[in-house]
Design a protein around this motif. Structure first.
Motif, PDB file in Angstrom:
ATOM      1  N   GLN A   1       0.839  -1.185   0.000  1.00 60.04           N
ATOM      2  CA  GLN A   1       0.000   0.000   0.000  1.00 60.04           C
ATOM      3  C   GLN A   1       0.880   1.243   0.000  1.00 60.04           C
ATOM      4  OE1 GLN A   1      -3.221  -0.399  -0.177  1.00 60.04           O
ATOM      5  NE2 GLN A   1      -4.138   1.583   0.282  1.00 60.04           N
ATOM      6  N   VAL A   2       0.530   2.206  -0.844  1.00 61.17           N
ATOM      7  CA  VAL A   2       1.245   3.470  -0.933  1.00 61.17           C
ATOM      8  C   VAL A   2       0.233   4.591  -0.783  1.00 61.17           C
ATOM      9  CG1 VAL A   2       2.648   4.966  -2.381  1.00 61.17           C
ATOM     10  CG2 VAL A   2       3.012   2.495  -2.447  1.00 61.17           C
ATOM     11  N   GLN A   3       0.518   5.500   0.115  1.00 59.77           N
ATOM     12  CA  GLN A   3      -0.324   6.687   0.259  1.00 59.77           C
ATOM     13  C   GLN A   3       0.433   7.893  -0.253  1.00 59.77           C
ATOM     14  OE1 GLN A   3      -1.423   6.592   4.458  1.00 59.77           O
ATOM     15  NE2 GLN A   3      -3.363   5.628   3.932  1.00 59.77           N
ATOM     16  N   LEU A   4      -0.270   8.732  -1.010  1.00 52.12           N
ATOM     17  CA  LEU A   4       0.355   9.872  -1.672  1.00 52.12           C
ATOM     18  C   LEU A   4      -0.323  11.166  -1.232  1.00 52.12           C
ATOM     19  CD1 LEU A   4       0.469   8.331  -5.266  1.00 52.12           C
ATOM     20  CD2 LEU A   4       2.299   8.342  -3.568  1.00 52.12           C
ATOM     21  N   VAL A   5       0.482  12.177  -0.920  1.00 50.19           N
ATOM     22  CA  VAL A   5      -0.052  13.470  -0.504  1.00 50.19           C
ATOM     23  C   VAL A   5       0.652  14.565  -1.291  1.00 50.19           C
ATOM     24  CG1 VAL A   5      -0.418  15.069   1.392  1.00 50.19           C
ATOM     25  CG2 VAL A   5      -0.558  12.599   1.808  1.00 50.19           C
ATOM     26  N   GLU A   6      -0.120  15.294  -2.088  1.00 52.89           N
ATOM     27  CA  GLU A   6       0.433  16.389  -2.879  1.00 52.89           C
ATOM     28  C   GLU A   6       0.408  17.694  -2.097  1.00 52.89           C
ATOM     29  OE1 GLU A   6      -2.122  13.905  -5.847  1.00 52.89           O
ATOM     30  OE2 GLU A   6      -2.262  14.653  -3.791  1.00 52.89           O
ATOM     31  N   SER A   7       1.324  18.588  -2.445  1.00 51.18           N
ATOM     32  CA  SER A   7       1.349  19.935  -1.876  1.00 51.18           C
ATOM     33  C   SER A   7       2.049  20.866  -2.848  1.00 51.18           C
ATOM     34  CB  SER A   7       2.063  19.942  -0.518  1.00 51.18           C
ATOM     35  OG  SER A   7       3.405  19.535  -0.668  1.00 51.18           O
ATOM     36  N   GLY A   8       1.946  22.169  -2.582  1.00 48.16           N
ATOM     37  CA  GLY A   8       2.673  23.142  -3.388  1.00 48.16           C
ATOM     38  C   GLY A   8       1.834  23.899  -4.393  1.00 48.16           C
ATOM     39  N   GLY A   9       0.558  23.547  -4.506  1.00 50.19           N
ATOM     40  CA  GLY A   9      -0.290  24.266  -5.435  1.00 50.19           C
ATOM     41  C   GLY A   9      -0.563  25.684  -4.948  1.00 50.19           C
ATOM     42  N   TYR A  94      -3.872  19.059  -9.850  1.00 47.64           N
ATOM     43  CA  TYR A  94      -2.755  18.185 -10.193  1.00 47.64           C
ATOM     44  C   TYR A  94      -2.701  17.015  -9.215  1.00 47.64           C
ATOM     45  CZ  TYR A  94      -0.986  21.404 -13.664  1.00 47.64           C
ATOM     46  OH  TYR A  94      -0.837  22.183 -14.791  1.00 47.64           O
ATOM     47  N   TYR A  95      -2.602  15.816  -9.783  1.00 51.21           N
ATOM     48  CA  TYR A  95      -2.581  14.585  -8.996  1.00 51.21           C
ATOM     49  C   TYR A  95      -1.282  13.829  -9.254  1.00 51.21           C
ATOM     50  CZ  TYR A  95      -7.672  15.269  -8.884  1.00 51.21           C
ATOM     51  OH  TYR A  95      -8.930  15.781  -8.726  1.00 51.21           O
ATOM     52  N   CYS A  96      -0.739  13.209  -8.224  1.00 51.58           N
ATOM     53  CA  CYS A  96       0.349  12.278  -8.462  1.00 51.58           C
ATOM     54  C   CYS A  96      -0.196  10.854  -8.387  1.00 51.58           C
ATOM     55  CB  CYS A  96       1.512  12.477  -7.501  1.00 51.58           C
ATOM     56  SG  CYS A  96       1.176  12.153  -5.778  1.00 51.58           S
ATOM     57  N   ALA A  97       0.480   9.970  -9.099  1.00 57.95           N
ATOM     58  CA  ALA A  97       0.064   8.575  -9.190  1.00 57.95           C
ATOM     59  C   ALA A  97       1.286   7.679  -9.154  1.00 57.95           C
ATOM     60  CB  ALA A  97      -0.718   8.339 -10.475  1.00 57.95           C
ATOM     61  N   ALA A  98       1.074   6.442  -8.697  1.00 60.10           N
ATOM     62  CA  ALA A  98       2.160   5.475  -8.592  1.00 60.10           C
ATOM     63  C   ALA A  98       1.772   4.167  -9.246  1.00 60.10           C
ATOM     64  CB  ALA A  98       2.524   5.239  -7.121  1.00 60.10           C
ATOM     65  N   HIS A  99       2.736   3.568  -9.933  1.00 57.15           N
ATOM     66  CA  HIS A  99       2.571   2.232 -10.498  1.00 57.15           C
ATOM     67  C   HIS A  99       3.962   1.623 -10.639  1.00 57.15           C
ATOM     68  CE1 HIS A  99       1.439  -1.064 -13.161  1.00 57.15           C
ATOM     69  NE2 HIS A  99       0.183  -0.836 -12.808  1.00 57.15           N
ATOM     70  N   LEU A 100       4.029   0.321 -10.581  1.00 56.77           N
ATOM     71  CA  LEU A 100       5.325  -0.342 -10.674  1.00 56.77           C
ATOM     72  C   LEU A 100       5.940  -0.232 -12.070  1.00 56.77           C
ATOM     73  CD1 LEU A 100       4.646  -3.547  -8.540  1.00 56.77           C
ATOM     74  CD2 LEU A 100       6.099  -1.603  -7.927  1.00 56.77           C
ATOM     75  N   ASN A 101       5.114   0.026 -13.077  1.00 60.20           N
ATOM     76  CA  ASN A 101       5.566   0.018 -14.468  1.00 60.20           C
ATOM     77  C   ASN A 101       5.458   1.412 -15.091  1.00 60.20           C
ATOM     78  OD1 ASN A 101       5.704  -0.340 -17.340  1.00 60.20           O
ATOM     79  ND2 ASN A 101       5.276  -2.503 -17.059  1.00 60.20           N
ATOM     80  N   LEU A 102       6.565   1.939 -15.616  1.00 60.55           N
ATOM     81  CA  LEU A 102       6.569   3.267 -16.215  1.00 60.55           C
ATOM     82  C   LEU A 102       5.602   3.347 -17.404  1.00 60.55           C
ATOM     83  CD1 LEU A 102       7.805   6.143 -16.393  1.00 60.55           C
ATOM     84  CD2 LEU A 102       9.562   5.169 -17.898  1.00 60.55           C
ATOM     85  N   ARG A 103       5.539   2.287 -18.192  1.00 57.95           N
ATOM     86  CA  ARG A 103       4.670   2.319 -19.376  1.00 57.95           C
ATOM     87  C   ARG A 103       3.204   2.360 -18.980  1.00 57.95           C
ATOM     88  NH1 ARG A 103       6.949  -2.603 -22.849  1.00 57.95           N
ATOM     89  NH2 ARG A 103       7.168  -3.427 -20.731  1.00 57.95           N
ATOM     90  N   VAL A 104       2.887   1.889 -17.792  1.00 57.06           N
ATOM     91  CA  VAL A 104       1.500   1.915 -17.319  1.00 57.06           C
ATOM     92  C   VAL A 104       1.185   3.242 -16.642  1.00 57.06           C
ATOM     93  CG1 VAL A 104      -0.167   0.845 -15.763  1.00 57.06           C
ATOM     94  CG2 VAL A 104       1.415  -0.588 -17.067  1.00 57.06           C
ATOM     95  N   VAL A 105       2.137   3.785 -15.864  1.00 55.14           N
ATOM     96  CA  VAL A 105       1.847   4.980 -15.072  1.00 55.14           C
ATOM     97  C   VAL A 105       1.616   6.204 -15.947  1.00 55.14           C
ATOM     98  CG1 VAL A 105       4.149   5.960 -14.632  1.00 55.14           C
ATOM     99  CG2 VAL A 105       2.403   5.953 -12.817  1.00 55.14           C
ATOM    100  N   ASP A 110      -1.891   2.796  -9.803  1.00 55.01           N
ATOM    101  CA  ASP A 110      -2.531   1.954  -8.794  1.00 55.01           C
ATOM    102  C   ASP A 110      -2.901   2.778  -7.562  1.00 55.01           C
ATOM    103  OD1 ASP A 110      -0.662  -1.161  -9.288  1.00 55.01           O
ATOM    104  OD2 ASP A 110      -2.554  -0.451 -10.123  1.00 55.01           O
ATOM    105  N   TYR A 111      -2.133   3.827  -7.319  1.00 48.97           N
ATOM    106  CA  TYR A 111      -2.349   4.680  -6.160  1.00 48.97           C
ATOM    107  C   TYR A 111      -2.388   6.128  -6.621  1.00 48.97           C
ATOM    108  CZ  TYR A 111      -0.872   0.388  -3.873  1.00 48.97           C
ATOM    109  OH  TYR A 111      -0.769  -0.915  -3.476  1.00 48.97           O
ATOM    110  N   TRP A 112      -3.259   6.898  -5.940  1.00 56.83           N
ATOM    111  CA  TRP A 112      -3.454   8.301  -6.311  1.00 56.83           C
ATOM    112  C   TRP A 112      -3.462   9.173  -5.061  1.00 56.83           C
ATOM    113  CZ3 TRP A 112      -3.935   9.956 -11.353  1.00 56.83           C
ATOM    114  CH2 TRP A 112      -4.125   8.963 -12.321  1.00 56.83           C
ATOM    115  N   GLY A 113      -2.980  10.402  -5.235  1.00 61.47           N
ATOM    116  CA  GLY A 113      -3.132  11.391  -4.188  1.00 61.47           C
ATOM    117  C   GLY A 113      -4.470  12.097  -4.309  1.00 61.47           C
ATOM    118  N   GLN A 114      -4.704  13.031  -3.403  1.00 57.46           N
ATOM    119  CA  GLN A 114      -5.995  13.730  -3.363  1.00 57.46           C
ATOM    120  C   GLN A 114      -6.025  14.955  -4.260  1.00 57.46           C
ATOM    121  OE1 GLN A 114      -3.589  14.281  -1.232  1.00 57.46           O
ATOM    122  NE2 GLN A 114      -3.530  16.531  -1.164  1.00 57.46           N
ATOM    123  N   GLY A 115      -4.862  15.386  -4.746  1.00 55.71           N
ATOM    124  CA  GLY A 115      -4.800  16.503  -5.670  1.00 55.71           C
ATOM    125  C   GLY A 115      -4.456  17.820  -5.006  1.00 55.71           C
ATOM    126  N   THR A 116      -3.870  18.716  -5.780  1.00 57.79           N
ATOM    127  CA  THR A 116      -3.573  20.072  -5.328  1.00 57.79           C
ATOM    128  C   THR A 116      -3.916  21.037  -6.461  1.00 57.79           C
ATOM    129  OG1 THR A 116      -1.885  21.507  -4.330  1.00 57.79           O
ATOM    130  CG2 THR A 116      -1.120  19.988  -6.035  1.00 57.79           C
TER     131      THR A 116
END
Length: 122
Positions: A1-9, A94-105, A110-116
């Motif tokens: 499990q990966v949790q993502l938190v964006e900031s800086g907007g 703007y959202y960040c996202a994570a995936h094990l594969n660059l071609r997929v991301v 698979d994991y998303w932040g809440q956005g900024t």
């Protein structure tokens, strides 16, 4: 499990710069390719930039190429998006996202932040 938190907007004038950060939880961050997506009001979410697990490979949408730079610091579990020469059409959540594969991301994550929110005034 990966949790993502964006900031800086924020609010910036056209031609200005912002740096977004995406902080990830978990000890497996350095296994994941990471990406930034954005969604403007009334539009579908679109890909902006991606980076592989090591930081050695990057990929950009044509709309941001030459203006945005994606980078990562695996020691800090953080990915960045440096945005320069901003235009009003860059206004979006703007959202960040994570995936094990660059071609997929570059398509989805698979994991998303809440956005900024980024707002560029003319």
């Amino acid at each position: 499990q990966v949790q993502l938190v964006e900031s800086g907007g924020g609010l910036v004038q056209a031609g200005g710069s912002l740096r977004l950060s995406c902080a990830a939880s978990g000890r497996t961050f350095n296994r994941y390719a990471m990406a930034w997506f954005r969604q403007a009001p009334g539009k579908e979410r679109e890909f902006a930039a991606a980076i592989d697990w090591s930081g050695g490979r990057t990929h950009y949408a044509d709309s941001v190429k030459g203006r945005f730079t994606i980078s990562r610091d695996n020691a800090k579990n953080t990915v960045y998006l440096q945005m320069d020469s901003l235009k009003p059409e860059d206004t979006a959540v703007y959202y960040c996202a994570a995936h094990l594969n660059l071609r997929v991301v570059i398509i989805t994550g698979d994991y998303w932040g809440q956005g900024t929110q980024v707002t560029v005034s003319s």
